[in-house]
Design a protein around this motif. Structure first.
Motif, short mmCIF file in Angstrom:
data_model
loop_
_atom_site.label_atom_id
_atom_site.label_comp_id
_atom_site.label_asym_id
_atom_site.label_seq_id
_atom_site.Cartn_x
_atom_site.Cartn_y
_atom_site.Cartn_z
N THR A 135 15.26 9.38 -1.60
CA THR A 135 14.57 10.01 -0.45
C THR A 135 13.12 10.31 -0.84
N ALA A 136 12.86 10.52 -2.14
CA ALA A 136 11.49 10.82 -2.59
C ALA A 136 10.55 9.64 -2.33
N SER A 137 11.11 8.44 -2.21
CA SER A 137 10.26 7.26 -1.92
C SER A 137 9.64 7.38 -0.53
N GLU A 162 -1.74 15.57 -2.84
CA GLU A 162 -1.58 15.53 -4.31
C GLU A 162 -0.16 15.90 -4.75
N ARG A 163 0.54 16.70 -3.92
CA ARG A 163 1.92 17.09 -4.29
C ARG A 163 2.96 16.09 -3.78
N CYS A 164 2.52 15.16 -2.93
CA CYS A 164 3.43 14.07 -2.50
C CYS A 164 3.21 12.84 -3.38
N LEU A 165 1.96 12.60 -3.77
CA LEU A 165 1.66 11.41 -4.59
C LEU A 165 1.78 11.78 -6.07
N VAL A 166 3.03 12.10 -6.46
CA VAL A 166 3.34 12.45 -7.85
C VAL A 166 4.19 11.32 -8.41
N LEU A 167 3.84 10.82 -9.57
CA LEU A 167 4.52 9.63 -10.12
C LEU A 167 6.03 9.88 -10.33
N ASP A 168 6.36 11.07 -10.85
CA ASP A 168 7.77 11.36 -11.12
C ASP A 168 8.45 11.83 -9.83
N PRO A 169 9.40 11.04 -9.28
CA PRO A 169 10.02 11.42 -8.00
C PRO A 169 10.67 12.80 -8.03
N ALA A 170 11.13 13.19 -9.22
CA ALA A 170 11.81 14.50 -9.33
C ALA A 170 10.80 15.65 -9.19
N GLU A 223 0.81 -1.23 0.00
CA GLU A 223 0.00 0.00 0.00
C GLU A 223 0.84 1.28 0.00
N TYR A 224 2.11 1.20 0.46
CA TYR A 224 2.90 2.44 0.64
C TYR A 224 4.09 2.50 -0.30
N VAL A 225 4.23 1.50 -1.17
CA VAL A 225 5.44 1.48 -2.00
C VAL A 225 5.32 2.51 -3.13
N SER A 226 6.44 3.15 -3.45
CA SER A 226 6.41 4.23 -4.45
C SER A 226 6.47 3.64 -5.86
N PRO A 227 5.94 4.34 -6.85
CA PRO A 227 5.91 3.81 -8.23
C PRO A 227 7.31 3.52 -8.79
N GLU A 228 8.31 4.37 -8.43
CA GLU A 228 9.67 4.15 -8.98
C GLU A 228 10.28 2.87 -8.44
N LEU A 229 9.85 2.47 -7.24
CA LEU A 229 10.38 1.22 -6.69
C LEU A 229 9.78 0.05 -7.45
#
Ligand SMILES: NC(=O)c1nn(CC2CCNCC2)c2c1CCc1cnc(N=C3C=CCC=C3)nc1-2
Length: 319
Positions: free
Chosen positions: A226-228, A279-287, A212-218
């Motif tokens: 750190t963005a993860s 919405e500004r934390c759940l952004v697909l692009d980590p950058a 549930e908490y894993v980031s898309p880039e992972l």
């Protein structure tokens, strides 16, 4: 596995001529009375334990040597110990006092958090109001900021790993899956910091946090930064106010699909400032994702203190 921690006691010894010496001694398993199990991991068990001399209570994490060797987890064990050794002085992180070992096991003596998990408190309350979400969000963010400043990425932040102490203040735990970047304070060149320079391939390739908490880039590039942790932070803020995580489906695979497609919506009545922050934390692009600094300045945390003041605040009553 070098034990860590100064000698934690002294013993009075008298020699044949009656000369008294005070010997520095390290605590061992016999110095503790082990109580109930607080949690069990894939290769560790965490007990409530009382120091028989001082009667102080700790959480003692026990790792069985033969299981670690059989499961080839030695790298994880060293990563966790090195991580905990770097994260020594922050009120929002479970502290490692010292380690010791005997012929069968390794022992970490850690802060005891008597308030249990933030998840448990959230489940009892159903949802948090804005005031509670701001307080717990600010403490979690302050601890993330400190971790990142010490070159540590947690990689598995979730309400189960956010514990609470007796003042109901945050204590982040479980660094067994952390990623160590080069320690910004370590003057040695990268090649001379064995095992510290970060990820080895099999650890990077194999590791994924909790669905549930894993980031898309992972999930897509197998790369954590750190963005993860900021992605996980966004999921936690959403969950405190909504009472459930933003991405949850019947199976892990379906949850992963929702994440990479950014498929989630806000329940009616979700506070607008919190919605903008999530919405500004759940952004697909980590950058493009918000950083800790952006979050601290966001309207949702307007007027919120961080740093030492934050940790002196009384925890708000959970309504
Ligand atoms: N993996 C760990 O390092 C760890 N695991 N636990 C217990 C887990 C239970 C499931 N959710 C994550 C934590 C701990 C620690 C650190 C040290 C630590 C300190 N205090 C507590 N206290 C608890 C009290 C009540 C219920 C659960 C934990 N627990 C731990």
């Amino acid at each position: 596995w070098k034990d860590r921690g100064a000698a934690v006691g002294v013993r009075r010894e008298v020699d044949a001529d009656g000369r008294v010496t005070m010997k520095p001694v390290k605590k061992g398993v016999r110095d503790f009375t082990f109580g109930r199990i607080l949690g069990e991991g894939s290769y560790s068990t965490v007990y409530l334990a009382t120091d028989r001399q001082t009667l102080r209570e700790y959480a003692v994490k026990v790792l069985e040597k033969k299981h670690i060797i059989k499961e080839k987890k030695i790298k994880y064990v060293n990563i966790e110990k090195n991580t905990l050794n770097r994260l020594t002085e922050h009120p929002g992180i479970v502290r490692l006092y010292y380690t010791f070992q005997d012929e069968t096991s390794l022992y970490y003596v850690l802060d005891l958090c008597t308030g249990g998990e933030l998840l448990g408190v959230l489940k009892k309350a159903g949802t948090f109001d804005v005031e509670c979400t701001r307080f717990y969000g600010a403490q979690i963010l302050d601890a993330i900021d400190y971790m990142h400043s010490r070159g540590i990425i947690h990689r598995d932040l979730k309400p189960e790993n956010v514990l609470l102490d007796e003042q109901m203040h945050v204590k982040i735990t479980d660094f067994g899956t952390a990623k160590l970047l080069r320690d910004p304070r370590d003057p040695r060149p990268p090649e001379e910091t064995p095992g510290q320079s970060g990820e080895d391939d099999e650890r990077a390739a194999s590791f994924v946090g909790t669905a549930e908490y894993v980031s898309p880039e992972l999930l897509t590039e197998k790369s954590a930064s750190t963005a993860s942790d900021i992605w996980a932070f966004g999921c936690i803020i959403y969950q405190l106010l909504a009472g459930r995580p933003p991405f949850k489906a019947g199976t892990e695979y379906l949850t992963f699909q929702k994440i990479v497609k950014l498929e989630y919506e806000f329940p009616p009545g979700f506070p607008p400032a919190a919605r903008d922050l999530v919405e500004r934390c759940l952004v697909l692009d980590p950058a493009q994702r918000f950083t800790v600094e952006h979050i601290k300045k966001h309207e949702f945390f307007a007027g919120q203190m961080f740093g030492k003041e934050l940790w002196r605040m009384k925890a708000p009553r959970l309504r």
